[in-house]
Motif scaffolding. Structure first.
Motif, PDB file in Angstrom:
ATOM      1  N   HIS A  10      25.162  -6.212  34.275  1.00  0.00           N
ATOM      2  CA  HIS A  10      26.571  -6.754  34.072  1.00  0.00           C
ATOM      3  C   HIS A  10      27.701  -6.061  34.523  1.00  0.00           C
ATOM      4  O   HIS A  10      28.732  -6.522  34.591  1.00  0.00           O
ATOM      5  CB  HIS A  10      26.634  -6.846  32.422  1.00  0.00           C
ATOM      6  CG  HIS A  10      25.462  -7.702  31.839  1.00  0.00           C
ATOM      7  ND1 HIS A  10      25.511  -8.893  31.925  1.00  0.00           N
ATOM      8  CD2 HIS A  10      24.941  -7.174  30.993  1.00  0.00           C
ATOM      9  CE1 HIS A  10      24.440  -9.479  31.251  1.00  0.00           C
ATOM     10  NE2 HIS A  10      23.980  -8.481  30.640  1.00  0.00           N
ATOM     11  N   GLN A  11      27.378  -4.754  34.860  1.00  0.00           N
ATOM     12  CA  GLN A  11      28.525  -3.893  35.460  1.00  0.00           C
ATOM     13  C   GLN A  11      29.141  -4.486  36.736  1.00  0.00           C
ATOM     14  O   GLN A  11      30.615  -4.526  36.593  1.00  0.00           O
ATOM     15  CB  GLN A  11      28.224  -2.529  35.570  1.00  0.00           C
ATOM     16  CG  GLN A  11      29.224  -1.433  35.736  1.00  0.00           C
ATOM     17  CD  GLN A  11      30.275  -1.154  34.586  1.00  0.00           C
ATOM     18  OE1 GLN A  11      29.454  -1.425  33.509  1.00  0.00           O
ATOM     19  NE2 GLN A  11      31.259  -1.082  34.639  1.00  0.00           N
ATOM     20  N   PRO A  12      28.368  -5.019  37.697  1.00  0.00           N
ATOM     21  CA  PRO A  12      29.242  -5.559  38.605  1.00  0.00           C
ATOM     22  C   PRO A  12      30.117  -6.785  38.414  1.00  0.00           C
ATOM     23  O   PRO A  12      31.018  -6.958  38.906  1.00  0.00           O
ATOM     24  CB  PRO A  12      27.973  -6.013  39.817  1.00  0.00           C
ATOM     25  CG  PRO A  12      26.957  -5.074  39.226  1.00  0.00           C
ATOM     26  CD  PRO A  12      27.100  -4.741  38.000  1.00  0.00           C
ATOM     27  N   SER A  13      29.664  -7.382  37.664  1.00  0.00           N
ATOM     28  CA  SER A  13      30.402  -8.853  37.194  1.00  0.00           C
ATOM     29  C   SER A  13      31.677  -8.170  36.327  1.00  0.00           C
ATOM     30  O   SER A  13      32.836  -8.665  36.872  1.00  0.00           O
ATOM     31  CB  SER A  13      29.792  -9.743  36.244  1.00  0.00           C
ATOM     32  OG  SER A  13      28.494 -10.125  36.827  1.00  0.00           O
TER      33      SER A  13
ATOM     34  N   ALA B  11      34.204  -6.972  39.049  1.00  0.00           N
ATOM     35  CA  ALA B  11      34.886  -8.031  39.614  1.00  0.00           C
ATOM     36  C   ALA B  11      36.000  -8.715  38.611  1.00  0.00           C
ATOM     37  O   ALA B  11      36.937  -9.253  39.103  1.00  0.00           O
ATOM     38  CB  ALA B  11      33.815  -9.147  40.033  1.00  0.00           C
ATOM     39  N   ASP B  12      35.734  -8.739  37.251  1.00  0.00           N
ATOM     40  CA  ASP B  12      36.555  -9.564  36.576  1.00  0.00           C
ATOM     41  C   ASP B  12      37.803  -8.858  36.332  1.00  0.00           C
ATOM     42  O   ASP B  12      38.930  -9.534  36.032  1.00  0.00           O
ATOM     43  CB  ASP B  12      35.575  -9.904  35.006  1.00  0.00           C
ATOM     44  CG  ASP B  12      34.593 -10.713  35.073  1.00  0.00           C
ATOM     45  OD1 ASP B  12      34.629 -11.807  36.245  1.00  0.00           O
ATOM     46  OD2 ASP B  12      33.610 -10.714  34.327  1.00  0.00           O
ATOM     47  N   VAL B  13      37.971  -7.618  36.239  1.00  0.00           N
ATOM     48  CA  VAL B  13      38.962  -6.726  35.773  1.00  0.00           C
ATOM     49  C   VAL B  13      39.593  -6.554  37.105  1.00  0.00           C
ATOM     50  O   VAL B  13      40.399  -5.753  36.977  1.00  0.00           O
ATOM     51  CB  VAL B  13      38.624  -5.674  34.915  1.00  0.00           C
ATOM     52  CG1 VAL B  13      37.948  -5.888  33.627  1.00  0.00           C
ATOM     53  CG2 VAL B  13      37.483  -4.507  35.857  1.00  0.00           C
ATOM     54  N   GLY B  14      39.094  -6.760  38.114  1.00  0.00           N
ATOM     55  CA  GLY B  14      39.599  -6.438  39.444  1.00  0.00           C
ATOM     56  C   GLY B  14      39.453  -4.942  40.083  1.00  0.00           C
ATOM     57  O   GLY B  14      40.328  -4.337  40.841  1.00  0.00           O
ATOM     58  N   GLU B  15      38.427  -4.416  39.642  1.00  0.00           N
ATOM     59  CA  GLU B  15      38.143  -3.114  40.101  1.00  0.00           C
ATOM     60  C   GLU B  15      37.462  -2.916  41.436  1.00  0.00           C
ATOM     61  O   GLU B  15      35.990  -2.740  41.336  1.00  0.00           O
ATOM     62  CB  GLU B  15      37.570  -1.929  39.001  1.00  0.00           C
ATOM     63  CG  GLU B  15      38.445  -1.721  37.839  1.00  0.00           C
ATOM     64  CD  GLU B  15      37.927  -0.920  36.733  1.00  0.00           C
ATOM     65  OE1 GLU B  15      37.088   0.159  37.575  1.00  0.00           O
ATOM     66  OE2 GLU B  15      38.177  -0.766  35.604  1.00  0.00           O
ATOM     67  N   VAL B  16      37.882  -3.584  42.299  1.00  0.00           N
ATOM     68  CA  VAL B  16      37.264  -3.882  43.457  1.00  0.00           C
ATOM     69  C   VAL B  16      36.543  -2.733  44.297  1.00  0.00           C
ATOM     70  O   VAL B  16      35.609  -2.774  44.940  1.00  0.00           O
ATOM     71  CB  VAL B  16      38.226  -4.756  44.491  1.00  0.00           C
ATOM     72  CG1 VAL B  16      37.460  -5.160  46.068  1.00  0.00           C
ATOM     73  CG2 VAL B  16      38.721  -5.980  43.918  1.00  0.00           C
ATOM     74  N   GLU B  17      37.296  -1.569  44.396  1.00  0.00           N
ATOM     75  CA  GLU B  17      36.888  -0.282  45.017  1.00  0.00           C
ATOM     76  C   GLU B  17      35.622   0.125  44.219  1.00  0.00           C
ATOM     77  O   GLU B  17      34.796   0.729  45.099  1.00  0.00           O
ATOM     78  CB  GLU B  17      38.039   0.746  45.048  1.00  0.00           C
ATOM     79  CG  GLU B  17      38.997   0.525  46.215  1.00  0.00           C
ATOM     80  CD  GLU B  17      38.616   0.154  47.549  1.00  0.00           C
ATOM     81  OE1 GLU B  17      37.824   0.917  48.062  1.00  0.00           O
ATOM     82  OE2 GLU B  17      38.914  -0.704  48.045  1.00  0.00           O
ATOM     83  N   ARG B  18      35.683   0.026  43.034  1.00  0.00           N
ATOM     84  CA  ARG B  18      34.622   0.687  42.216  1.00  0.00           C
ATOM     85  C   ARG B  18      33.216  -0.176  42.583  1.00  0.00           C
ATOM     86  O   ARG B  18      32.066   0.128  42.679  1.00  0.00           O
ATOM     87  CB  ARG B  18      34.714   0.858  40.844  1.00  0.00           C
ATOM     88  CG  ARG B  18      35.803   1.921  40.446  1.00  0.00           C
ATOM     89  CD  ARG B  18      35.750   2.202  39.078  1.00  0.00           C
ATOM     90  NE  ARG B  18      34.657   2.725  38.296  1.00  0.00           N
ATOM     91  CZ  ARG B  18      34.350   2.914  37.161  1.00  0.00           C
ATOM     92  NH1 ARG B  18      35.218   2.451  36.266  1.00  0.00           N
ATOM     93  NH2 ARG B  18      33.221   3.363  36.851  1.00  0.00           N
TER      94      ARG B  18
ATOM     95  N   ALA C 290      31.913  -9.610  45.458  1.00  0.00           N
ATOM     96  CA  ALA C 290      32.932  -8.677  45.911  1.00  0.00           C
ATOM     97  C   ALA C 290      33.474  -9.445  47.099  1.00  0.00           C
ATOM     98  O   ALA C 290      34.582  -9.210  47.556  1.00  0.00           O
ATOM     99  CB  ALA C 290      32.395  -7.603  46.390  1.00  0.00           C
ATOM    100  N   LEU C 291      32.854 -10.147  47.772  1.00  0.00           N
ATOM    101  CA  LEU C 291      32.934 -10.735  49.239  1.00  0.00           C
ATOM    102  C   LEU C 291      34.325 -11.540  49.058  1.00  0.00           C
ATOM    103  O   LEU C 291      35.380 -11.278  49.970  1.00  0.00           O
ATOM    104  CB  LEU C 291      31.841 -11.618  49.910  1.00  0.00           C
ATOM    105  CG  LEU C 291      30.825 -10.820  50.298  1.00  0.00           C
ATOM    106  CD1 LEU C 291      29.492 -11.723  50.809  1.00  0.00           C
ATOM    107  CD2 LEU C 291      31.060  -9.756  51.753  1.00  0.00           C
ATOM    108  N   PRO C 292      34.641 -12.208  48.257  1.00  0.00           N
ATOM    109  CA  PRO C 292      35.793 -12.994  48.138  1.00  0.00           C
ATOM    110  C   PRO C 292      37.145 -12.111  47.986  1.00  0.00           C
ATOM    111  O   PRO C 292      38.029 -12.620  48.130  1.00  0.00           O
ATOM    112  CB  PRO C 292      35.673 -14.147  46.957  1.00  0.00           C
ATOM    113  CG  PRO C 292      34.095 -14.170  46.762  1.00  0.00           C
ATOM    114  CD  PRO C 292      33.714 -12.783  47.079  1.00  0.00           C
ATOM    115  N   LEU C 293      36.867 -11.095  47.188  1.00  0.00           N
ATOM    116  CA  LEU C 293      38.021 -10.250  46.928  1.00  0.00           C
ATOM    117  C   LEU C 293      38.156  -9.185  48.072  1.00  0.00           C
ATOM    118  O   LEU C 293      39.173  -8.372  47.837  1.00  0.00           O
ATOM    119  CB  LEU C 293      37.514  -9.463  45.762  1.00  0.00           C
ATOM    120  CG  LEU C 293      37.034 -10.183  44.561  1.00  0.00           C
ATOM    121  CD1 LEU C 293      36.876  -9.095  43.464  1.00  0.00           C
ATOM    122  CD2 LEU C 293      38.225 -10.981  44.124  1.00  0.00           C
TER     123      LEU C 293
END
Length: 704
Positions: free
Chosen positions: A23-26, A29-36, A66-69
């Protein structure tokens, strides 16, 4: 040494670790932490833990978060890593320990900083022995190959793809069909019921049903949602070799070894017409989009255009060595492929002259598949030359050529999605491969041979390797290549053996014959690295001076092959016949296909068509142990200088490292094609292998 993130994940209790991996990758993505999220996806420790704990499909799907972000180079980098994982998914599904080797083999040629850093992390993290690629030796991401589908236990004979490009159905010599989800690469259903090979399959326009044809003389109608057979169609007196379905699901047309076609009413299961006129096996059939006409091809060198309403022949077209046919959606144009390496485009519109309007040339071997685009402007053909060509039918030019060398065996079938973006190929190597038609040619690294590599030897100083092959497709010239092991480059090519036709073998369900040409079968280098001896199917031995690159002498044996050993004096060119063997070593259940002897002459290792290796004590003649683990014929074997380990290659596409004292499999590496030859350098850790696609692999054994 594992990465800091990998170590932190490993320290968590099992339940928390699994929750984080899932669940951590999702969450990122949901909270916008793209770099992490990007940092996790480029950390080898995370990739390793995710693969181990959740599986390859879930790991690949994380990259879609991640790719769309992202954009630019950051997006490209993640996309390359995801594509590399997808290309290796069929390997990692079975053997998670190969993650480092697969990523190195596919990504070593890329210079993006995050990829370089990822591969640097991968090298020291392996806790067990493994094969480390020294060069980019696997199909790289960014080419037309999308993924490899594995699951059949014998050759894939037929494949069809749904109109929406989401599903494929394959038929195999293992008597089954498989329904594939092309997005995940997983088999949704295995369809069982046929009692012989499945060699024809077609999918309905709505993707809900399929019809298969089999060597058991029947057709079956399948519900693809449930995997159940709805109906069995009987009536042919010989194997069903071809099948096509009308767009409205009202009719199917099948071709058979009984030289007839049958028109089936799919609603009632009854035969509407039996179409007679061919004098040989019907090998292909296609139906026009309006369901009113069909075209069939036969080994009698004719194509016939049929009126499906009346059951009458409208036209007979003559084409020599016919292999395959396709008809355009409007029923006005037919494209046929042939053993003569060409395609012919025919105009079959009413009132037109029934002759080939144009001939398309470019393939270097028999054409075995043709598909016409919905608008009738383009066609795709595949060939035994392992290429797929996209043709412009108006200009007669090739728009694109795809080299399908990711397959380790001949291509038997290709299907194209309705949007013309995706192709699925089936092969005698027991796999299917999914290709992107829009991206162009496949890149090749460390190739030079044009046919299967059949022998490899390494010089005593470990600086050079020599590989042998049956290179010339005409069979007139066998090449050997001398490689610099430091640079991975070809220093020069040695020519001299002349391949001759030794025999023909039956390769087809119908008894079709294939010519087998001579090849360089074995090479050995002298201890000083200055001379080499090569043996070939042309029944000669040649002694080479590796300094001058010349043949010093040739030993010939013109008589038919016999069960004898010959000992050659390289100085006098005299031979001694050894008439009695000290031991006869028996135990394999099938042909012995490879053998190696330890430097101290105390031990030998043999490989066989029975998929095993045997370790022999040459003093007593006893079998010390049998090594099992390969799922295909063993094609090559080499023993380390200290006699403690052996490396074997197999048509299952793997190299395996063995402990000869215990019989334990120490490590495995899966290539894109079957290794035909292998050698271990005197340092005991450098391995060179040549495979069926012509690629040479340079690997280092780590963690021993």
């Amino acid at each position: 040494m594992i990465t800091a993130l990998g170590e932190w994940l490993r320290e968590q209790d099992a339940e928390k670790r699994l929750h984080l991996l899932r669940h951590q990758p999702s969450y990122f993505a949901d909270v916008g932490e793209v770099e992490r999220l990007r940092a996790w996806l480029t950390d080898f420790g995370f990739l390793e833990q995710k693969l181990e704990g959740v599986g390859i499909v879930a790991l690949i799907n994380d990259f879609d978060l991640a790719l769309p972000l992202l954009s630019g180079e950051e997006q490209e980098t993640l996309s390359l890593i995801q594509q590399a994982l997808r290309l290796s998914a069929h390997v990692l599904e079975q053997d998670k320990t190969q993650l480092a080797g697969q990523l190195l083999g596919r990504l070593l040629s890329f210079e993006q900083p995050e990829i370089v850093a990822l591969l640097a992390q991968a090298k020291p993290t392996q806790e067990n022995p493994w094969f480390r690629p020294l060069t980019a030796n696997l199909t790289p991401p960014g080419g037309p190959l999308i993924r490899t589908l594995t699951g059949h236990c014998d050759s894939v004979m037929a494949v069809a793809i749904s109109a929406d490009g989401q599903w494929a159905v394959s038929g195999s010599y293992d008597n089954t069909l498989k329904v594939w989800n092309l997005a995940t690469g997983e088999a949704e259903h295995t369809l069982t019921g046929h009692s012989a090979l499945v060699q024809a399959v077609a999918i309905s326009a709505d993707g809900q049903r399929a019809v298969s044809g089999s060597g058991d003389n029947t057709l079956k109608v399948w519900n693809l949602a449930t995997g159940e057979a709805e109906r069995t169609l009987t009536g042919h007196r010989n194997q069903v070799s071809a099948v096509a379905i009308s767009a409205d699901w009202q009719r199917a047309v099948s071709g058979s070894g009984d030289k007839t076609l049958k028109v089936w009413n799919l609603v009632t299961g009854e035969v509407e017409h039996t179409l007679t006129g061919h004098s040989e096996v019907v090998i292909d059939v296609a139906i026009s989009a309006d369901g009113q006409r069909a075209v069939s091809g036969s080994w009698d060198n004719t194509l016939k255009v049929w009126n499906l309403v009346t059951g009458e022949v409208e036209h007979t077209l003559t084409s020599s060595s016919l292999t395959v046919v396709a008809i355009s959606a409007d029923g006005q144009r037919v494209v046929s492929g042939s053993h003569d390496r060409t395609l012919k485009v025919w105009n079959v519109a009413p009132g037109e002259a029934k002759q080939a309007k144009r001939t398309l040339t470019g393939h270097s071997n028999s054409v075995n598949t043709v598909v016409i685009s919905a608008d009738g402007q383009r066609a795709v053909s595949s060939s035994w030359d392992k290429t797929l060509m996209v043709w412009n039918l108006a200009t007669r030019e090739v728009e694109r050529t795809l080299n399908l060398t990711g397959h380790s065996g001949s291509i038997t079938e290709v299907a194209i999605s309705a949007d013309w973006q995706r192709a699925v190929s089936g092969s005698i190597d027991k796999t299917l491969q999914v290709w992107n038609l829009a991206t162009g040619e496949l890149e090749r690294i460390l190739t030079g041979h044009r046919r299967s590599i059949t022998a490899v030897a390494i010089s005593a100083d470990g600086q050079r390797a020599v590989s042998g092959s049956g290179d010339d497709v005409s069979g007139l010239s066998d090449d050997m290549k001398v490689w610099n092991l430091t640079t991975g480059k070809i220093e020069y090519t040695l020519k001299g053996h002349s391949g001759k036709v030794d025999y023909t073998i039956s390769t087809s369900f119908y008894g079709e014959q294939k010519i087998v040409y001579g090849s360089v079968l074995a090479v050995a280098i002298s201890a000083d690295g200055k001379k080499m001896v090569s043996g070939s199917n042309d029944r000669t031995l040649k002694v080479w001076n590796l300094v001058t690159e010349k043949v010093e002498r040739t030993f010939t044996r013109r008589q038919a092959f016999r069960r004898i050993l010959k000992m050659w004096n390289l100085a006098t060119e005299e031979s001694t016949l050894v008439e009695e063997a000290e031991h006869t070593l028996t135990g394999h259940r099938d042909f012995v296909t490879a053998v190696a002897i330890s430097d101290d002459k105390q031990r030998a290792v043999s490989g066989s068509l029975d998929e095993t290796l045997k370790v022999w004590n040459l003093v007593t003649g006893q079998n010390e142990r049998t090594l099992t683990g390969h799922s295909g014929m063993v094609t090559a074997v080499a023993i380390s200088a200290d006699g403690q380990r052996a490396v074997s290659g197999s048509e299952d596409n793997t190299l395996k490292l063995w402990n000869l004292a215990t019989g334990e499999e120490i490590a495995s590496f899966t290539a894109d094609a079957g290794p035909n030859a292998c050698a271990i350098a005197p340092d005991g850790v450098t391995v060179v292998a040549g495979d069926e696609s012509g690629r040479v692999h340079f690997l280092r054994l780590e963690g021993l």
